[in-house]
Design a protein around this motif. Structure first.
Motif, PDB file in Angstrom:
ATOM      1  N   LEU A   4      52.462  14.031  27.198  1.00 22.01           N
ATOM      2  CA  LEU A   4      52.876  15.248  27.881  1.00 22.01           C
ATOM      3  C   LEU A   4      53.858  14.916  28.996  1.00 22.01           C
ATOM      4  N   LEU A   5      54.903  15.679  29.060  1.00 24.42           N
ATOM      5  CA  LEU A   5      55.940  15.486  30.066  1.00 24.42           C
ATOM      6  C   LEU A   5      55.360  15.547  31.473  1.00 24.42           C
ATOM      7  N   GLN A  45      48.150  17.508  35.897  1.00 19.19           N
ATOM      8  CA  GLN A  45      47.321  18.666  35.585  1.00 19.19           C
ATOM      9  C   GLN A  45      48.070  19.983  35.746  1.00 19.19           C
ATOM     10  N   LYS A  46      49.150  19.967  36.509  1.00 15.44           N
ATOM     11  CA  LYS A  46      49.961  21.173  36.725  1.00 15.44           C
ATOM     12  C   LYS A  46      51.411  20.873  36.400  1.00 15.44           C
ATOM     13  N   GLU A  47      52.096  21.886  35.873  1.00 11.54           N
ATOM     14  CA  GLU A  47      53.535  21.797  35.619  1.00 11.54           C
ATOM     15  C   GLU A  47      54.278  22.177  36.895  1.00 11.54           C
ATOM     16  N   ASP A  73      63.202   7.805  30.333  1.00 15.02           N
ATOM     17  CA  ASP A  73      62.992   6.443  29.825  1.00 15.02           C
ATOM     18  C   ASP A  73      61.552   6.244  29.354  1.00 15.02           C
ATOM     19  N   GLN A  74      60.614   6.733  30.144  1.00 15.07           N
ATOM     20  CA  GLN A  74      59.198   6.609  29.781  1.00 15.07           C
ATOM     21  C   GLN A  74      58.882   7.423  28.527  1.00 15.07           C
ATOM     22  N   LEU A  75      59.482   8.612  28.417  1.00 10.71           N
ATOM     23  CA  LEU A  75      59.266   9.463  27.248  1.00 10.71           C
ATOM     24  C   LEU A  75      59.830   8.805  25.988  1.00 10.71           C
TER      25      LEU A  75
END
Length: 119
Positions: A4-5, A45-47, A73-75
């Motif tokens: 998850l982003l 936990q929150k966007e 980069d992590q994604l």
């Protein structure tokens, strides 16, 4: 397992804050966001809205683009790992951990476009 982003973004923000030796309380006060909400953003936990993210980056003294580059980069790495687990097409050699970009390797000040073109 899908990455998850918001988890990646929270990890990057937490690392930046901790690298600066700052507390959640200090950054939340400067960013004008509640301590609890900032904590939830850091834990994925929150966007965070774009406005909130901008405020947090300003409080941390880092450009939003730097944070987003690290998240991207992590994604990309997570997508490669997921594809490998699913038997998808991935490079023959995975990217060694030592070659991965880490936020700690990015300079504290990213040059402005003006600096890069010499205007």
């Amino acid at each position: 397992m899908m990455v998850l982003l918001r988890h990646l973004l929270g990890d990057v923000l937490r690392r930046l804050r901790q690298r600066q030796g700052r507390t959640l309380r200090e950054v939340s006060a400067e960013a004008r966001v509640s301590l609890g909400y900032l904590s939830e953003v850091e834990r994925g936990q929150k966007e965070a809205s774009s406005e909130l993210l901008s405020s947090i980056c300003t409080a941390l003294g880092v450009p939003l683009s730097q944070v987003l580059r690290e998240v991207a980069d992590q994604l990309a790495l997570a997508e490669l790992q997921e594809a490998a687990m699913l038997g998808g097409s991935v490079p023959a050699e995975p990217v060694p951990a030592d070659d991965r970009l880490d936020i700690d390797q990015v300079p504290d000040r990213v040059p402005d476009v003006v600096d890069m073109v010499g205007v």
